[in-house]
Scaffold this motif. Structure first.
Motif, PDB file in Angstrom:
ATOM      1  N   ILE A 253      12.533  -0.750  -1.803  1.00 22.06           N
ATOM      2  CA  ILE A 253      11.810   0.334  -1.128  1.00 22.06           C
ATOM      3  C   ILE A 253      11.518  -0.148   0.289  1.00 22.06           C
ATOM      4  O   ILE A 253      10.873  -1.195   0.482  1.00 22.06           O
ATOM      5  CB  ILE A 253      10.504   0.692  -1.854  1.00 22.06           C
ATOM      6  N   GLU A 254      11.989   0.593   1.262  1.00 25.61           N
ATOM      7  CA  GLU A 254      11.775   0.253   2.661  1.00 25.61           C
ATOM      8  C   GLU A 254      10.660   1.126   3.220  1.00 25.61           C
ATOM      9  O   GLU A 254      10.564   2.306   2.930  1.00 25.61           O
ATOM     10  CB  GLU A 254      13.057   0.457   3.464  1.00 25.61           C
ATOM     11  N   GLY A 255       9.812   0.520   4.056  1.00 26.87           N
ATOM     12  CA  GLY A 255       8.725   1.258   4.660  1.00 26.87           C
ATOM     13  C   GLY A 255       7.496   0.379   4.813  1.00 26.87           C
ATOM     14  O   GLY A 255       7.408  -0.726   4.263  1.00 26.87           O
ATOM     15  N   ARG A 266       6.379   6.149   5.842  1.00 31.36           N
ATOM     16  CA  ARG A 266       7.606   6.637   5.213  1.00 31.36           C
ATOM     17  C   ARG A 266       8.140   5.556   4.265  1.00 31.36           C
ATOM     18  O   ARG A 266       8.343   4.420   4.646  1.00 31.36           O
ATOM     19  CB  ARG A 266       8.637   6.969   6.291  1.00 31.36           C
ATOM     20  N   LEU A 267       8.371   5.934   3.017  1.00 34.78           N
ATOM     21  CA  LEU A 267       8.963   5.045   2.019  1.00 34.78           C
ATOM     22  C   LEU A 267      10.347   5.579   1.670  1.00 34.78           C
ATOM     23  O   LEU A 267      10.495   6.743   1.281  1.00 34.78           O
ATOM     24  CB  LEU A 267       8.100   4.968   0.763  1.00 34.78           C
ATOM     25  N   THR A 268      11.370   4.732   1.805  1.00 33.80           N
ATOM     26  CA  THR A 268      12.757   5.156   1.604  1.00 33.80           C
ATOM     27  C   THR A 268      13.478   4.186   0.668  1.00 33.80           C
ATOM     28  O   THR A 268      13.278   2.975   0.749  1.00 33.80           O
ATOM     29  CB  THR A 268      13.508   5.223   2.942  1.00 33.80           C
ATOM     30  N   VAL A 269      14.292   4.748  -0.200  1.00 30.75           N
ATOM     31  CA  VAL A 269      15.108   3.944  -1.118  1.00 30.75           C
ATOM     32  C   VAL A 269      16.504   3.814  -0.531  1.00 30.75           C
ATOM     33  O   VAL A 269      17.134   4.810  -0.156  1.00 30.75           O
ATOM     34  CB  VAL A 269      15.194   4.597  -2.513  1.00 30.75           C
ATOM     35  N   ARG A 270      16.980   2.581  -0.454  1.00 29.27           N
ATOM     36  CA  ARG A 270      18.341   2.338  -0.013  1.00 29.27           C
ATOM     37  C   ARG A 270      19.171   1.949  -1.254  1.00 29.27           C
ATOM     38  O   ARG A 270      18.973   0.900  -1.848  1.00 29.27           O
ATOM     39  CB  ARG A 270      18.388   1.198   1.002  1.00 29.27           C
ATOM     40  N   TYR A 276      15.886  10.139  -8.427  1.00 26.43           N
ATOM     41  CA  TYR A 276      14.733   9.293  -8.139  1.00 26.43           C
ATOM     42  C   TYR A 276      13.462  10.066  -8.488  1.00 26.43           C
ATOM     43  O   TYR A 276      13.305  11.234  -8.127  1.00 26.43           O
ATOM     44  CB  TYR A 276      14.689   8.898  -6.662  1.00 26.43           C
ATOM     45  N   TRP A 278       9.241   9.518  -8.154  1.00 29.93           N
ATOM     46  CA  TRP A 278       8.143   8.713  -7.633  1.00 29.93           C
ATOM     47  C   TRP A 278       6.853   9.076  -8.364  1.00 29.93           C
ATOM     48  O   TRP A 278       6.561  10.241  -8.577  1.00 29.93           O
ATOM     49  CB  TRP A 278       7.946   8.982  -6.126  1.00 29.93           C
ATOM     50  N   ALA A 288      14.977  10.529  -2.281  1.00 29.70           N
ATOM     51  CA  ALA A 288      15.107   9.151  -1.823  1.00 29.70           C
ATOM     52  C   ALA A 288      13.994   8.753  -0.852  1.00 29.70           C
ATOM     53  O   ALA A 288      13.752   7.566  -0.642  1.00 29.70           O
ATOM     54  CB  ALA A 288      16.466   8.954  -1.153  1.00 29.70           C
ATOM     55  N   THR A 289      13.283   9.726  -0.270  1.00 34.30           N
ATOM     56  CA  THR A 289      12.244   9.436   0.727  1.00 34.30           C
ATOM     57  C   THR A 289      10.980  10.214   0.393  1.00 34.30           C
ATOM     58  O   THR A 289      11.040  11.412   0.063  1.00 34.30           O
ATOM     59  CB  THR A 289      12.717   9.815   2.133  1.00 34.30           C
TER      60      THR A 289
END
Length: 301
Positions: A253-255, A266-270, A276, A278, A288-289
């Protein structure tokens, strides 16, 4: 025989001569081919010719009669001198044989016992066996020939049918993800008495139904097994499928992890495209976000 007499005056006289013949007591004999009737056969009872009259207990008045059933048969005879005599004979009959069997229709892998009956002197089956009973596992015509202790040769034939194994199959995926839920069903036959078992998973619904829901909780090669009864033939079958439960690595999880009051991050899945879900303090979201605007745990499934 003659007689001589003397009167009061001394005169004598002799009678004519009378010849008397004394027969022995009549002992007729019944001659017969056999005292045993085999099924469908007859036998001749012959009291011998030469008597003046015959009287059988069947009502016949001939020297010989033909009989086709068991019983005691007697004959009363007289000769030309008026002498009489009688005799009798006991005729036996063998009953037809019949092969008995525990079942004439078999499920795949089953067997049935064929019994030709007890008390015979010899047995000969179409299979080559020479015992009273045999066990068979396949469809076909089976016959037995037996010899009785009285010499009759009897036979019987039965048919045995074996149901072919139907094309039973379990549908749905053979590859699943760990901690996923999958539904499976049985196809190919009308079913009853269903029983599912599973390794590496938990049956959540339908353990005894045609369709079952599995929660897969262990990674690796697992098995889904089914025991089911064919509703038309009452035969019971086992089948199974192998299911590979794959390990799905958790995506990053990026953010940001910190933000000021009133702001959000902002939380984003790469990762690969997929579904997905949450679980957030604000509720449940998908995609994804997402944007995190409250303090707490943000869990991605």
């Amino acid at each position: 025989y003659w007689v001589e007499v003397v009167d009061a005056f001394g005169c004598t006289g002799r009678s004519d001569t009378l010849h008397v013949t004394i027969d022995n007591e009549l002992r007729p004999v019944i001659h017969l081919e056999s005292d045993t009737l085999c099924p469908g056969e007859t036998t001749v009872l012959d009291a011998s010719p030469g008597y003046a009259s015959y009287s059988w207990n069947t009502g016949d008045t001939t020297s010989a009669i033909v009989v086709d059933r068991p019983g005691i048969y007697s004959v009363y005879v007289t000769n030309h001198h008026g002498c009489e005599g009688d005799t009798s004979v006991d005729i036996h009959a063998e009953a037809p044989m019949s092969i008995s069997l525990s079942a004439d229709t078999l499920c795949p892998g089953d067997s049935t016992t064929l019994d030709a009956g007890s008390g015979y002197a010899a047995y000969a089956w179409s299979t080559g066996d020479s015992t009273r009973m045999i066990t068979v596992r396949s469809s076909g015509s089976y016959s037995a020939v037996v010899t009785t202790t009285r010499g009759c040769v009897l036979s019987d034939t039965v048919m045995v049918h074996t149901w072919p194994r139907p094309p039973i199959r379990i549908d749905n995926p053979g590859v699943v993800c760990v901690r996923s839920i999958s539904e499976y069903g049985v196809r190919g036959i009308p079913v009853r008495d269903v029983r599912w078992t599973v390794t590496g998973g938990i049956i959540q619904q339908g353990m005894t139904d045609p369709r079952v829901v599995i929660f897969w909780e262990e990674r690796g090669m697992q098995s889904l097994d089914l025991t089911v009864t064919d509703a038309e033939t009452s035969c019971t079958y086992d089948t199974s499928i192998a299911v590979f439960v794959a390990d799905v690595p958790a995506p990053d999880i990026e953010g940001g992890r910190e933000f000021c009051a009133g702001d959000s991050v902002r939380l984003t899945v790469r990762g690969p495209a997929g579904r997905y879900t949450w679980y957030m303090p604000e509720g449940i979201d998908s995609g994804a976000t997402v944007f995190a605007g409250q303090e707490g745990w943000y869990i991605l499934e």
